[in-house]
Design a protein around this motif. Sequence first.
Motif, PDB file in Angstrom:
ATOM      1  N   UNK A 137       0.873  -1.171   0.000  1.00  0.00           N
ATOM      2  CA  UNK A 137       0.000   0.000   0.000  1.00  0.00           C
ATOM      3  C   UNK A 137       0.908   1.219   0.000  1.00  0.00           C
ATOM      4  N   UNK A 138       1.087   1.839  -1.154  1.00  0.00           N
ATOM      5  CA  UNK A 138       2.046   2.936  -1.271  1.00  0.00           C
ATOM      6  C   UNK A 138       3.436   2.412  -0.967  1.00  0.00           C
ATOM      7  N   UNK A 272      -8.559  -0.670  -5.525  1.00  0.00           N
ATOM      8  CA  UNK A 272      -8.361   0.779  -5.426  1.00  0.00           C
ATOM      9  C   UNK A 272      -9.594   1.380  -4.768  1.00  0.00           C
ATOM     10  N   UNK A 273      -9.352   2.291  -3.829  1.00  0.00           N
ATOM     11  CA  UNK A 273     -10.475   2.985  -3.168  1.00  0.00           C
ATOM     12  C   UNK A 273     -10.283   4.484  -3.315  1.00  0.00           C
ATOM     13  N   UNK A 293      -6.440   5.045  -1.865  1.00  0.00           N
ATOM     14  CA  UNK A 293      -5.560   3.965  -1.421  1.00  0.00           C
ATOM     15  C   UNK A 293      -5.588   2.849  -2.446  1.00  0.00           C
ATOM     16  N   UNK A 294      -4.443   2.203  -2.619  1.00  0.00           N
ATOM     17  CA  UNK A 294      -4.362   1.012  -3.469  1.00  0.00           C
ATOM     18  C   UNK A 294      -3.750  -0.096  -2.624  1.00  0.00           C
ATOM     19  N   UNK A 295      -4.446  -1.238  -2.552  1.00  0.00           N
ATOM     20  CA  UNK A 295      -3.921  -2.418  -1.861  1.00  0.00           C
ATOM     21  C   UNK A 295      -3.618  -3.452  -2.937  1.00  0.00           C
ATOM     22  N   UNK A 296      -2.340  -3.829  -3.092  1.00  0.00           N
ATOM     23  CA  UNK A 296      -2.089  -4.874  -4.093  1.00  0.00           C
ATOM     24  C   UNK A 296      -1.157  -5.951  -3.591  1.00  0.00           C
ATOM     25  N   UNK A 297      -1.347  -7.142  -4.137  1.00  0.00           N
ATOM     26  CA  UNK A 297      -0.587  -8.288  -3.664  1.00  0.00           C
ATOM     27  C   UNK A 297       0.814  -8.309  -4.255  1.00  0.00           C
ATOM     28  N   UNK A 298       1.777  -8.701  -3.433  1.00  0.00           N
ATOM     29  CA  UNK A 298       3.114  -9.037  -3.930  1.00  0.00           C
ATOM     30  C   UNK A 298       3.322 -10.504  -3.544  1.00  0.00           C
TER      31      UNK A 298
END
Length: 324
Positions: A137-138, A272-273, A293-298
């Motif tokens: 997240x960022x 994405x929110x 905010x962006x929550x993405x998987x690694x």
Amino acid sequence: GERGKQEGLFVKHIFLINPAAGKKGNSESIIRPQIEDYCGKNGLDYEIYVTKCQGDAQNYCAERAKSGETLRFYACGGDGTLYEVVNGVFGNPNCEVAVIPMGSGNDFIRLFGTKEQFCNVEAQVTGIPVELDVVKCGDKIAINQCSMGMDAEVCAKQSSFKKLPLVNGEMAYFLAAIEALFKKLGHNFTIKIDDNEPFEDNVLFCVAGNSRWYGGGFMAAPLAWPDDGKLDFVIVRLDRGRLRLASLLQKYKKGQHLGLPMTKYINGSRLEIHSDVPAAVNIDGECEYVNDAVFEIVPKAIKFVVPQFSEFHKGRAEREAARK
């Protein structure tokens, strides 16, 4: 246990103790003798580092990771210490993360065993590193969960209540929750998941779960696996009054909310929110106010040490096979 013992010999073991962790802030006096006793008897290459302030563990891990040697960092503290260690080692494949839980929450380890089991130094030293996904997240990394909405507001408020005299962690959480219940409840969010069309909704909270529990035992993402290459997105819409929320929160605590009409549950890689009004975002307990905010998987981003006795290893081969 031979494999664990063998592996353990080629690793440098670094124990990071947060002296402020736990109810009485006596974590160092409890854990230090156990570490010295076990590592001394077994001739391990080890160090103990006592963190000095917030952010210290993260900086220390990042600095040590640069050496390129095989390091295993033990987060001896609460979820905050684990957050710092994860963020310090992220991007360094030579590092492993282990936990000796001294805090009050310890949400992340619930999937792998009990607090008592994890507090055994031998079980962590002989544990097996497993590659787990994380959430980006960022510039922050969460190993457990990210969220936006009412629960994040509570998390953000909790830290300001904690500064009051005579208010402990649990009481601060309770006061923050009460305050949140009496304020405007819903959040008007525009949400986009992966390549799907964005949708707008009045949302109570929105969680990106890599694992299952947060907030001191709320089972927000009851089906999540932190090694499955996907995040569990749980979006709970506001469609009821304040009084009926109490029953919802009970269900939410037990992880019985996925089938409710107000809940949207989707597996995905990126969420994405957008919120016109700044809203709280919670990244493994670190909170701030943002519009976007962006929550993405690694995937497979952190080597996390799981004790050999953990049931987690059992289902692992099956989960790998199912994904192929």
